[in-house]
Design a protein around this motif. Sequence first.
Motif, PDB file in Angstrom:
ATOM      1  N   GLU A 244      13.859  56.916  92.986  1.00  0.00           N
ATOM      2  CA  GLU A 244      14.012  55.545  93.126  1.00  0.00           C
ATOM      3  C   GLU A 244      14.237  55.078  91.625  1.00  0.00           C
ATOM      4  O   GLU A 244      13.510  55.450  90.589  1.00  0.00           O
TER       5      GLU A 244
ATOM      6  N   ARG B 121       9.620  58.064  95.574  1.00  0.00           N
ATOM      7  CA  ARG B 121       9.275  56.577  95.288  1.00  0.00           C
ATOM      8  C   ARG B 121       8.459  56.213  94.387  1.00  0.00           C
ATOM      9  O   ARG B 121       7.558  56.917  94.018  1.00  0.00           O
ATOM     10  N   LYS B 122       8.537  55.070  93.475  1.00  0.00           N
ATOM     11  CA  LYS B 122       7.664  54.573  92.838  1.00  0.00           C
ATOM     12  C   LYS B 122       6.239  54.232  93.544  1.00  0.00           C
ATOM     13  O   LYS B 122       6.298  54.349  94.985  1.00  0.00           O
TER      14      LYS B 122
ATOM     15  N   GLU C 283       1.876  60.773  87.607  1.00  0.00           N
ATOM     16  CA  GLU C 283       1.743  59.669  86.458  1.00  0.00           C
ATOM     17  C   GLU C 283       2.900  60.299  85.681  1.00  0.00           C
ATOM     18  O   GLU C 283       2.831  61.542  85.389  1.00  0.00           O
TER      19      GLU C 283
ATOM     20  N   ALA D 202       4.552  54.824  84.164  1.00  0.00           N
ATOM     21  CA  ALA D 202       4.930  54.818  85.839  1.00  0.00           C
ATOM     22  C   ALA D 202       4.154  55.743  86.688  1.00  0.00           C
ATOM     23  O   ALA D 202       3.678  56.634  86.282  1.00  0.00           O
ATOM     24  N   ARG D 203       4.623  55.547  88.000  1.00  0.00           N
ATOM     25  CA  ARG D 203       4.073  56.494  89.003  1.00  0.00           C
ATOM     26  C   ARG D 203       5.122  56.861  90.116  1.00  0.00           C
ATOM     27  O   ARG D 203       5.526  56.045  90.533  1.00  0.00           O
ATOM     28  N   LEU D 204       5.120  58.244  90.378  1.00  0.00           N
ATOM     29  CA  LEU D 204       5.982  58.469  91.504  1.00  0.00           C
ATOM     30  C   LEU D 204       5.265  59.118  92.726  1.00  0.00           C
ATOM     31  O   LEU D 204       4.272  59.896  92.332  1.00  0.00           O
TER      32      LEU D 204
ATOM     33  N   THR E 241      10.477  61.266  84.051  1.00  0.00           N
ATOM     34  CA  THR E 241      10.811  61.154  85.442  1.00  0.00           C
ATOM     35  C   THR E 241      11.048  62.313  86.239  1.00  0.00           C
ATOM     36  O   THR E 241      10.567  62.684  87.327  1.00  0.00           O
TER      37      THR E 241
END
Length: 183
Positions: free
Chosen positions: A69, A91-92, A104, A112-114, A139
């Motif tokens: 994402e 996804r986030k 994380e 952010a977190r996936l 990422t």
Amino acid sequence: MTQLSAPTSPSSAASHVEALLASYPDFPQPGIVFRDLNPVFADALAFRAIVDDLADQHRGQFDAVAGIEARGFLLAAAVGYAAQASVLAVRKGGKLPGTVLTEEYDLEYGSARLELEVGQLPAGTRVLILDDVLATGGTIAATSRLIERAGYTVSGVGVVLELTDLHGRERLGTAPMHAIMSL
Ligand SMILES: O=P(O)(O)OC[C@H]1O[C@H](OP(=O)(O)OP(=O)(O)O)[C@H](O)[C@@H]1O
Ligand SMILES: Nc1ncnc2[nH]cnc12
């Protein structure tokens, strides 16, 4: 009408990206030069060239594509269709139902977190990870951990643009990594 059946080649993919890439200094925060690939996606021939190149570079080496994402979704849907491969959406945080795996990670501009839903494909499925930009590599490294934790194998990584100053490639594993263009 645009001719969609025109042949494309890796060199034409890179030249499309070079011609259409937009750069925005101080976005989303001071000191960051944001590289915007939306003009590449918005050009029908350029989009076709990058999708063909990503599929060709890893041809025969993957059963599924994982799109990150948000812009990775656009690539994964198209490459998955072109290669008749399964499509996974990474996804986030907080957007997926059911049992999810979480990682994380830090970004060039924040953290952010996936997440990935478990049990969608058989163990050992060979997954090609796709995203628009490789910057610090956080990422894609987090996505690789999700893929492995889900029981799959990361068989390749494909991005449209690699920002080499940020050394993201060093954070990735040993799977073949292809960037259409590097800056
Ligand atoms: O290599 P890294 O340093 O981890 O950065 C690369 C990531 O940053 C951008 O997404 P972003 O997190 O800004 O989210 P977005 O796609 O929702 O805009 C880009 O689309 C990549 O996914
Ligand atoms: N400079 C940048 N431009 C576009 N996407 C990014 N993701 C992380 N850094 C980025």
